[in-house]
Design a protein around this motif. Structure first.
Motif, mmCIF file in Angstrom:
data_model
loop_
_atom_site.group_PDB
_atom_site.id
_atom_site.type_symbol
_atom_site.label_atom_id
_atom_site.label_comp_id
_atom_site.label_asym_id
_atom_site.label_seq_id
_atom_site.Cartn_x
_atom_site.Cartn_y
_atom_site.Cartn_z
ATOM 1 N N LEU A 108 -0.563 8.998 3.801
ATOM 2 C CA LEU A 108 0.033 9.827 2.624
ATOM 3 C C LEU A 108 -1.180 10.823 2.036
ATOM 4 O O LEU A 108 -1.011 11.764 1.870
ATOM 5 N N THR A 109 -2.324 10.132 2.211
ATOM 6 C CA THR A 109 -3.473 10.796 1.986
ATOM 7 C C THR A 109 -3.727 12.053 2.793
ATOM 8 O O THR A 109 -3.939 13.250 2.375
ATOM 9 N N GLY A 110 -3.378 11.721 3.933
ATOM 10 C CA GLY A 110 -3.491 13.018 5.075
ATOM 11 C C GLY A 110 -2.584 14.165 4.692
ATOM 12 O O GLY A 110 -3.026 15.257 4.666
ATOM 13 N N ASN A 111 -1.497 13.745 4.278
ATOM 14 C CA ASN A 111 -0.527 14.853 3.677
ATOM 15 C C ASN A 111 -1.023 15.467 2.661
ATOM 16 O O ASN A 111 -0.807 16.580 2.466
ATOM 17 N N LEU A 112 -1.522 14.820 1.619
ATOM 18 C CA LEU A 112 -2.079 15.360 0.504
ATOM 19 C C LEU A 112 -3.177 16.507 0.925
ATOM 20 O O LEU A 112 -3.293 17.413 0.363
ATOM 21 N N VAL A 113 -4.075 15.809 1.665
ATOM 22 C CA VAL A 113 -5.354 16.542 1.957
ATOM 23 C C VAL A 113 -5.028 18.072 2.938
ATOM 24 O O VAL A 113 -5.668 18.891 2.872
ATOM 25 N N ASN A 114 -4.111 17.595 3.717
ATOM 26 C CA ASN A 114 -3.648 18.993 4.563
ATOM 27 C C ASN A 114 -3.182 20.021 3.766
ATOM 28 O O ASN A 114 -3.275 21.196 4.186
ATOM 29 N N ALA A 115 -2.621 19.671 2.659
ATOM 30 C CA ALA A 115 -2.335 20.779 1.535
ATOM 31 C C ALA A 115 -1.200 21.598 2.053
ATOM 32 O O ALA A 115 -1.246 22.831 1.564
ATOM 33 N N SER A 116 -0.417 21.309 3.049
ATOM 34 C CA SER A 116 0.555 22.207 3.402
ATOM 35 C C SER A 116 1.456 22.393 2.326
ATOM 36 O O SER A 116 1.728 21.580 1.579
ATOM 37 N N PRO A 117 1.873 23.651 1.853
ATOM 38 C CA PRO A 117 3.088 23.892 0.775
ATOM 39 C C PRO A 117 4.403 23.036 0.943
ATOM 40 O O PRO A 117 5.220 23.038 0.198
ATOM 41 N N VAL A 118 4.601 22.514 2.257
ATOM 42 C CA VAL A 118 5.757 21.969 2.600
ATOM 43 C C VAL A 118 5.541 20.366 2.905
ATOM 44 O O VAL A 118 6.558 19.666 3.536
ATOM 45 N N GLY A 119 4.358 19.855 2.450
ATOM 46 C CA GLY A 119 4.126 18.328 2.798
ATOM 47 C C GLY A 119 5.383 17.742 2.228
ATOM 48 O O GLY A 119 5.183 17.593 0.955
ATOM 49 N N ASP A 120 5.813 16.927 3.033
ATOM 50 C CA ASP A 120 6.880 16.068 2.130
ATOM 51 C C ASP A 120 6.674 15.353 1.125
ATOM 52 O O ASP A 120 6.993 15.045 0.396
ATOM 53 N N VAL A 121 5.463 14.416 1.591
ATOM 54 C CA VAL A 121 5.077 13.249 0.661
ATOM 55 C C VAL A 121 4.416 14.036 -0.519
ATOM 56 O O VAL A 121 4.557 13.524 -1.821
ATOM 57 N N THR A 122 3.725 14.994 -0.212
ATOM 58 C CA THR A 122 2.934 15.788 -1.444
ATOM 59 C C THR A 122 4.140 16.142 -2.342
ATOM 60 O O THR A 122 3.888 15.956 -3.705
ATOM 61 N N ILE A 123 5.219 16.728 -1.852
ATOM 62 C CA ILE A 123 6.375 17.284 -2.862
ATOM 63 C C ILE A 123 6.935 16.067 -3.512
ATOM 64 O O ILE A 123 7.258 16.118 -4.805
ATOM 65 N N MET A 124 7.215 14.922 -2.757
ATOM 66 C CA MET A 124 7.566 13.751 -3.515
ATOM 67 C C MET A 124 6.703 13.375 -4.705
ATOM 68 O O MET A 124 7.051 12.871 -5.615
ATOM 69 N N LEU A 125 5.297 13.068 -4.181
ATOM 70 C CA LEU A 125 4.432 12.495 -5.211
ATOM 71 C C LEU A 125 4.153 13.382 -6.411
ATOM 72 O O LEU A 125 3.706 12.950 -7.441
ATOM 73 N N LEU A 126 4.234 14.800 -6.321
ATOM 74 C CA LEU A 126 4.194 15.587 -7.371
ATOM 75 C C LEU A 126 5.325 15.352 -8.308
ATOM 76 O O LEU A 126 5.046 15.220 -9.427
ATOM 77 N N ALA A 127 6.433 15.123 -7.897
ATOM 78 C CA ALA A 127 7.763 14.669 -9.031
ATOM 79 C C ALA A 127 7.247 13.380 -9.451
ATOM 80 O O ALA A 127 7.823 13.268 -10.748
ATOM 81 N N LEU A 128 6.687 12.493 -8.876
ATOM 82 C CA LEU A 128 6.630 10.866 -9.262
ATOM 83 C C LEU A 128 5.145 11.033 -10.054
ATOM 84 O O LEU A 128 4.848 9.911 -10.471
#
Ligand SMILES: Cc1cc2nc3c(=O)[nH]c(=O)nc-3n(C[C@H](O)[C@H](O)[C@H](O)COP(=O)(O)OP(=O)(O)OC[C@H]3O[C@@H](n4cnc5c(N)ncnc54)[C@H](O)[C@@H]3O)c2cc1C
Ligand code: FES
Ligand code: FES
Length: 464
Positions: A289-309
């Motif tokens: 999960l952290t790799g997805n956040l730090v990769n900082a892709s505007p389309v990171g799936d987990v990132t988008i989920m965690l923003l809403a959460l």
């Protein structure tokens, strides 16, 4: 030195820890059954089994060896297709043969490893789980019908088999899914030397490698000689627990552990299926999960989920100080974010939702599986007893330079999420974004798509 068990032999090597395991297997060990094709985690031809020491012995997972650094297999058991072929055909190989599920054979070793990984990791040996396990394996000649038939036949043979993890390896050896050599692996792994602790850093902090599924696609050559720190070694970062209304997820938890976690299933029941849209099993077994956040892709799936959460990050500075950042305040611009070199995300904290909260994730990509989103969005909605909106959080991916947290939703509170309100909300979100035209679609298309996906958040299925 890196030492590990490769099939049934102990290996010690002084090759750089950033060497890709696939190269070590094929070029240094001469085990060419593991195939090389994309080298980007896309095809599954290079799939091997990685057995890491856990509380119940070695825990095996199928992984892509083209994105796995050698240093990360220290103290583990690596199994290639040759390691399954020490005696007669295994049950998985028999099923492939019986159902003519191989033609040129290039993908076959990877498929055998993924199905064997399924036998090792599955909770109930169901056909659906077997299909999910194959989601990272491409075949360009046989077609998938015969491969599915082989998988179905395998599941039928495993029906009613004791699925207790503690005795899984022994059971599978008895059934002919694994060769007997697997029984020796724990003692071989036990004999491996522990490497010396890394020396004091020179020339800045080491590169933090979590799953490596972004890093080893982006700069494998550079990482080969770099000083690396492997977060998979950090047991203290591998936890998922619910405490005082907060789901606490360690900074080295893989997507697949998170997806299958009992506590995550209880708190966020829909995530188990939502996360199947993220890459593939052989990648989720490593990607974090952290790799997805730090990769900082505007389309990171987990990132988008965690923003809403409404996730918050616990960050440890190189001086050992802790600080906290809300994910909605983490991103500053394209690939820019609030994390200095040497800082480590130790934990992701997700508030437990109030009873009756709805969470929904929508993603559209060119291919359903193994593709990043053209546009994605997630929503967390709390309804008041009278059915009006009490709280609403929305995020959107692929429509801005950053993973976007949508602000300005307060005026929608107190309204029923239907008809005109949903239309106004969709318009509000679309007006907040600034997508670019690229290979995944024109800016106009992405805006239209986002509007539709926001409406989908309020479908009867989600609101029921
Ligand atoms: C074929 C393929 C398909 C993919 N499909 C998807 C997809 O569908 N959806 C999607 O969102 N992504 C996808 N990805 C991208 C990737 O798998 C994810 O972004 C993944 O979550 C990255 O995690 P990782 O652990 O592998 O990161 P790594 O590559 O190990 O690290 C990425 C970055 O994060 C840093 N980092 C990692 N952990 C920490 C920490 N705890 N503290 C500080 N820094 C840290 C690393 O230093 C590095 O800079 C795909 C990748 C591939 C190769
Ligand atoms: S070579 Fe294609 S996934 Fe590794
Ligand atoms: S059998 Fe040829 S690629 Fe699958």
């Amino acid at each position: 030195m890196t030492s590990f068990v490769l099939n049934s032999r102990v290996v010690q090597t002084d090759q750089p820890p950033g060497t890709v395991l696939l190269d070590f297997i094929r070029l240094s060990s001469g085990l060419t059954g593991t195939k090389e094709a994309c080298r980007e985690g896309e095809c599954g031809a290079c799939t091997v089994l990685l057995g890491c020491p856990g509380s119940q012995g070695l825990v095996y997972r199928a992984v892509a060896s083209c994105l796995l650094p050698l240093g990360d297999v220290q103290g583990c058991h690596v199994v290639t297709v040759e390691g399954l072929s020490e005696g007669p055909l295994t049950l998985v190989q028999e099923m492939i043969l019986e159902h003519s599920a191989s033609q040129c054979g290039f993908c076959t070793p990877g498929i055998v490893m993924s199905l064997t990984g399924f036998c090792l990791a599955s909770t109930d040996f169901s056909f659906q789980e077997a299909l999910d396990a194959l989601d990272g394996n491409l075949c360009r000649c046989t077609g998938y019908v015969a491969i599915r038939d082989a998988a179905r036949a395998l599941c039928e043979r495993l029906e009613g088999v004791e699925s207790d993890r503690a005795v899984r390896v022994a059971t599978l050896v008895e059934l002919g899914v694994l060769p007997e050599g697997f029984l020796e692996a724990p003692s071989l792994v036990g004999q491996l030397q522990t490497p010396e602790a890394a020396t004091t850093p020179e020339g800045g902090p080491p590169v933090l490698v979590a799953g490596g599924t972004d890093l080893f696609v982006q700069r494998p050559e550079q990482l080969r000689e770099a000083r690396l720190e492997f977060l998979s070694r950090r047991r203290d970062l591998d936890f998922i627990r619910l405490e005082d209304g907060v789901l606490r997820v360690g900074g080295a938890v893989t997507l697949e552990s998170f997806r299958l976690s009992e506590v995550v299933g209880r708190v966020f029941p829909t995530l188990r299926d939502d996360l199947l849209l993220h890459s593939s099993t052989i990648l989720r077994n490593r990607a974090t999960l952290t790799g997805n956040l730090v990769n900082a892709s505007p389309v990171g799936d987990v990132t988008i989920m965690l923003l809403a959460l409404d996730a918050t990050l616990e960050i440890c500075t190189p001086e050992g100080q802790d600080r906290r950042v809300r994910l909605s305040e983490f991103y500053r611009g394209y690939k820019q974010f609030d994390l200095a070199p040497g800082e480590l995300i130790t934990e992701i904290r997700i508030p437990q939702p109030a009873p009756g909260t709805r969470f929904n994730f929508e993603k559209v990509s060119n291919r359903e599986i193994l593709d990043i989103a053209a546009v994605s969005t997630a929503m967390r909605l709390v309804l008041a007893p009278d059915g009006t909106i009490e709280d609403l959080r929305l995020s959107a991916g692929g429509v801005a330079p950053v993973p976007l947290f949508v602000t300005g939703l307060e005026p929608f509170r107190g309204r029923k999420p239907e008809g005109e309100t949903v239309g106004l909300l969709a318009r509000h979100v679309v007006e907040a974004v600034s997508p670019i035209s690229d290979i995944r679609g024109s800016a106009t298309y992405k805006k239209l798509l986002l509007g539709q996906l926001v409406r989908a958040h309020f479908s009867a299925e989600v609101l029921s």
